[in-house]
Write a protein that holds these residues in place. Structure first.
Motif, PDB file in Angstrom:
ATOM      1  N   GLY A   4       0.664  -1.277   0.159  1.00  0.00           N
ATOM      2  CA  GLY A   4       0.162  -0.046   0.009  1.00  0.00           C
ATOM      3  C   GLY A   4       0.893   1.273   0.118  1.00  0.00           C
ATOM      4  N   GLU A   5       0.466   2.216  -0.751  1.00  0.00           N
ATOM      5  CA  GLU A   5       0.950   3.658  -0.672  1.00  0.00           C
ATOM      6  C   GLU A   5       0.143   4.772  -0.507  1.00  0.00           C
ATOM      7  OE1 GLU A   5       4.804   2.051  -1.221  1.00  0.00           O
ATOM      8  OE2 GLU A   5       4.404   4.200  -0.967  1.00  0.00           O
ATOM      9  N   GLU A   6       0.383   5.339   0.680  1.00  0.00           N
ATOM     10  CA  GLU A   6      -0.501   6.714   1.103  1.00  0.00           C
ATOM     11  C   GLU A   6      -0.062   7.855   0.113  1.00  0.00           C
ATOM     12  OE1 GLU A   6       1.358   4.780   2.872  1.00  0.00           O
ATOM     13  OE2 GLU A   6       0.548   3.901   4.714  1.00  0.00           O
ATOM     14  N   ILE A  98      -0.704 -11.439   6.759  1.00  0.00           N
ATOM     15  CA  ILE A  98       0.163 -10.666   7.578  1.00  0.00           C
ATOM     16  C   ILE A  98       0.355  -9.382   6.711  1.00  0.00           C
ATOM     17  CG2 ILE A  98       2.612 -10.173   7.945  1.00  0.00           C
ATOM     18  CD1 ILE A  98       0.872 -12.698   9.458  1.00  0.00           C
ATOM     19  N   PRO A  99       0.113  -8.273   7.155  1.00  0.00           N
ATOM     20  CA  PRO A  99       0.178  -6.963   6.566  1.00  0.00           C
ATOM     21  C   PRO A  99       1.462  -6.355   6.229  1.00  0.00           C
ATOM     22  CG  PRO A  99      -0.438  -6.300   8.904  1.00  0.00           C
ATOM     23  CD  PRO A  99      -0.092  -7.967   8.678  1.00  0.00           C
ATOM     24  N   THR A 100       1.191  -5.742   4.921  1.00  0.00           N
ATOM     25  CA  THR A 100       2.609  -4.985   4.508  1.00  0.00           C
ATOM     26  C   THR A 100       2.432  -3.428   4.716  1.00  0.00           C
ATOM     27  OG1 THR A 100       2.912  -6.637   2.951  1.00  0.00           O
ATOM     28  CG2 THR A 100       4.210  -4.441   2.690  1.00  0.00           C
ATOM     29  N   PHE A 101       3.059  -2.540   5.404  1.00  0.00           N
ATOM     30  CA  PHE A 101       2.651  -1.132   5.454  1.00  0.00           C
ATOM     31  C   PHE A 101       3.179  -0.304   4.566  1.00  0.00           C
ATOM     32  CE2 PHE A 101       0.966  -1.233   9.675  1.00  0.00           C
ATOM     33  CZ  PHE A 101       1.436  -2.495  10.453  1.00  0.00           C
ATOM     34  N   GLY A 102       2.267   0.564   4.187  1.00  0.00           N
ATOM     35  CA  GLY A 102       2.917   1.834   3.226  1.00  0.00           C
ATOM     36  C   GLY A 102       3.873   2.796   4.056  1.00  0.00           C
ATOM     37  N   ARG A 103       4.282   3.748   3.329  1.00  0.00           N
ATOM     38  CA  ARG A 103       5.105   4.880   3.843  1.00  0.00           C
ATOM     39  C   ARG A 103       4.568   5.805   4.731  1.00  0.00           C
ATOM     40  NH1 ARG A 103      10.491   5.211   2.273  1.00  0.00           N
ATOM     41  NH2 ARG A 103      11.042   3.405   1.173  1.00  0.00           N
ATOM     42  N   GLY A 104       3.203   5.889   4.944  1.00  0.00           N
ATOM     43  CA  GLY A 104       2.358   6.720   5.596  1.00  0.00           C
ATOM     44  C   GLY A 104       2.154   8.370   5.083  1.00  0.00           C
ATOM     45  N   THR A 105       1.004   8.924   5.775  1.00  0.00           N
ATOM     46  CA  THR A 105       0.570  10.151   5.467  1.00  0.00           C
ATOM     47  C   THR A 105       0.881  10.929   6.885  1.00  0.00           C
ATOM     48  OG1 THR A 105      -0.763   9.752   3.780  1.00  0.00           O
ATOM     49  CG2 THR A 105      -1.093  11.847   5.038  1.00  0.00           C
TER      50      THR A 105
ATOM     51  N   ARG B  36      10.957  -3.287  11.949  1.00  0.00           N
ATOM     52  CA  ARG B  36      12.049  -2.251  12.014  1.00  0.00           C
ATOM     53  C   ARG B  36      11.510  -1.219  11.109  1.00  0.00           C
ATOM     54  NH1 ARG B  36      18.037  -3.470   9.642  1.00  0.00           N
ATOM     55  NH2 ARG B  36      16.959  -3.716   7.898  1.00  0.00           N
ATOM     56  N   GLN B  37      11.710   0.230  11.723  1.00  0.00           N
ATOM     57  CA  GLN B  37      11.077   1.304  10.939  1.00  0.00           C
ATOM     58  C   GLN B  37      12.412   2.342  10.797  1.00  0.00           C
ATOM     59  OE1 GLN B  37       8.471   4.018  13.220  1.00  0.00           O
ATOM     60  NE2 GLN B  37       7.256   4.124  11.188  1.00  0.00           N
ATOM     61  N   THR B  38      12.476   2.684   9.717  1.00  0.00           N
ATOM     62  CA  THR B  38      13.711   3.787   9.324  1.00  0.00           C
ATOM     63  C   THR B  38      13.015   4.803   8.092  1.00  0.00           C
ATOM     64  OG1 THR B  38      14.508   2.501   7.469  1.00  0.00           O
ATOM     65  CG2 THR B  38      15.576   2.089   9.428  1.00  0.00           C
ATOM     66  N   MET B  39      13.493   6.021   8.275  1.00  0.00           N
ATOM     67  CA  MET B  39      13.165   6.747   7.348  1.00  0.00           C
ATOM     68  C   MET B  39      13.285   6.311   6.023  1.00  0.00           C
ATOM     69  SD  MET B  39      11.877   9.628   8.802  1.00  0.00           S
ATOM     70  CE  MET B  39      11.843  10.802   7.427  1.00  0.00           C
ATOM     71  N   MET B  40      14.470   5.593   5.619  1.00  0.00           N
ATOM     72  CA  MET B  40      14.642   5.241   4.427  1.00  0.00           C
ATOM     73  C   MET B  40      13.714   4.126   3.735  1.00  0.00           C
ATOM     74  SD  MET B  40      17.227   6.864   2.759  1.00  0.00           S
ATOM     75  CE  MET B  40      17.617   5.697   1.595  1.00  0.00           C
ATOM     76  N   ARG B  41      13.437   3.049   4.498  1.00  0.00           N
ATOM     77  CA  ARG B  41      12.685   1.934   4.110  1.00  0.00           C
ATOM     78  C   ARG B  41      11.351   1.776   4.817  1.00  0.00           C
ATOM     79  NH1 ARG B  41      16.375  -1.794   1.829  1.00  0.00           N
ATOM     80  NH2 ARG B  41      14.985  -3.263   2.436  1.00  0.00           N
ATOM     81  N   GLY B  42      10.916   2.635   5.782  1.00  0.00           N
ATOM     82  CA  GLY B  42       9.741   2.553   6.314  1.00  0.00           C
ATOM     83  C   GLY B  42       9.552   1.462   7.413  1.00  0.00           C
ATOM     84  N   LEU B  43       8.516   0.746   7.352  1.00  0.00           N
ATOM     85  CA  LEU B  43       8.165  -0.267   8.471  1.00  0.00           C
ATOM     86  C   LEU B  43       8.366  -1.563   7.790  1.00  0.00           C
ATOM     87  CD1 LEU B  43       7.402  -0.283  11.180  1.00  0.00           C
ATOM     88  CD2 LEU B  43       4.977  -0.524  10.506  1.00  0.00           C
ATOM     89  N   GLU B  44       9.360  -2.335   8.166  1.00  0.00           N
ATOM     90  CA  GLU B  44       9.749  -3.597   7.573  1.00  0.00           C
ATOM     91  C   GLU B  44       9.343  -4.851   8.539  1.00  0.00           C
ATOM     92  OE1 GLU B  44      13.439  -3.404   5.206  1.00  0.00           O
ATOM     93  OE2 GLU B  44      13.874  -2.248   7.051  1.00  0.00           O
ATOM     94  N   LEU B  45       8.693  -5.814   8.141  1.00  0.00           N
ATOM     95  CA  LEU B  45       8.690  -7.065   8.962  1.00  0.00           C
ATOM     96  C   LEU B  45      10.007  -7.867   9.026  1.00  0.00           C
ATOM     97  CD1 LEU B  45       6.709  -8.819  10.530  1.00  0.00           C
ATOM     98  CD2 LEU B  45       6.209  -9.997   8.363  1.00  0.00           C
ATOM     99  N   LEU B  46      10.502  -8.035  10.000  1.00  0.00           N
ATOM    100  CA  LEU B  46      11.348  -8.982  10.265  1.00  0.00           C
ATOM    101  C   LEU B  46      11.174 -10.305  10.351  1.00  0.00           C
ATOM    102  CD1 LEU B  46      13.524  -6.538  12.639  1.00  0.00           C
ATOM    103  CD2 LEU B  46      13.882  -6.771  10.176  1.00  0.00           C
ATOM    104  N   ILE B  47      10.497 -10.524  11.289  1.00  0.00           N
ATOM    105  CA  ILE B  47      10.117 -11.981  11.689  1.00  0.00           C
ATOM    106  C   ILE B  47       8.957 -12.051  12.229  1.00  0.00           C
ATOM    107  CG2 ILE B  47      11.479 -11.915  13.828  1.00  0.00           C
ATOM    108  CD1 ILE B  47      12.023 -14.768  13.422  1.00  0.00           C
TER     109      ILE B  47
END
Lengths: 111, 113
Positions: A4-6, A98-105, B36-47
């Motif tokens: 998803g992309e916001e 399992i959800p995949t997150f966007g970058r957010g608004t 894990r959350q970073t500015m570059m990659r956003g929110l990533e699922l690790l496990i």
């Protein structure tokens, strides 16, 4: 890759106005969720909408889902300064829930 | 319920050191996730774990990362040795069942210098 992309990436409004954020995704989904993240905090679950639902409400929040356009919107009515936060959509697709997150608004509500 | 509890809230460590992040999920939740959350990659699922069993660790970036869940009330994420590019906010989340919303912890802000 993120599903998803916001849009927009950032939104600045005055208190009392409505805020609308959109989420677009690429593949068919099982469900779509919206989360809020205040600065320095974890994400807070707002609403989950399933692929066979079109609209859900929770207080001042309204979420719509258009699977034909592969998009969702989050509407916050009568916004308050306390609504200032980042808002994320998360999509679950295929055989996974399992959800995949966007970058957010990033929403800023000026008092 | 106190929610998902993570510790420490902040961690500053030198490159090469071992780092252990801790998480206590909500009682009764059977799924646990590390992000894990970073500015570059956003929110990533690790496990993520289901009933204490690791289900998918494909998001773990390298062998330097490992995660365990010895029981239903505790999980750890370990980085050994740590590197500056590991600097990020690490979140733990738990959920009651598939297809339901997650409850996130407040995160651990890791800085590797």
């Amino acid at each position: 890759s993120q599903q998803g992309e916001e849009d927009p990436q950032a939104l600045s409004i005055q208190e009392g106005e409505n805020a609308t954020m959109n989420c677009s995704y690429k593949t068919s989904i099982n469900n779509l969720q919206w989360y809020r993240q205040n600065s320095g905090r974890g994400l807070v679950h707002l609403i989950l909408i399933r692929s066979n639902e079109r609209e859900k409400h929770s207080g001042r929040l309204r979420v719509t889902l258009d699977t034909s356009k592969k998009s969702s919107s989050l509407l916050i009515t009568a916004s308050r300064a306390a609504d200032t936060a980042s808002y994320f959509c998360a999509t679950a697709s295929g055989g996974s829930y399992i959800p995949t997150f966007g970058r957010g608004t990033s929403l800023i509500v000026h008092p | 319920d106190a929610g998902v509890i993570q510790s420490p809230r902040h961690e500053v460590t030198e490159m090469g050191q071992e780092v252990t992040l801790r998480c206590k999920p909500i009682s009764g939740h059977n799924s646990l996730f590390w992000y894990r959350q970073t500015m570059m990659r956003g929110l990533e699922l690790l496990i993520y774990f289901n009933n204490n069993v690791p289900i998918d660790d494909s998001g773990m970036p390298e062998d330097r990362f490992s995660a365990k869940m010895p029981n239903a009330s505790f999980s750890t994420l370990k980085i050994q040795p740590s590197e500056p590019r590991d600097s990020a906010v690490y979140f733990c989340a738990s959920s009651l069942a598939s297809g339901t919303g997650y409850t996130f912890g407040s995160g651990t802000r890791l800085t590797v210098v």
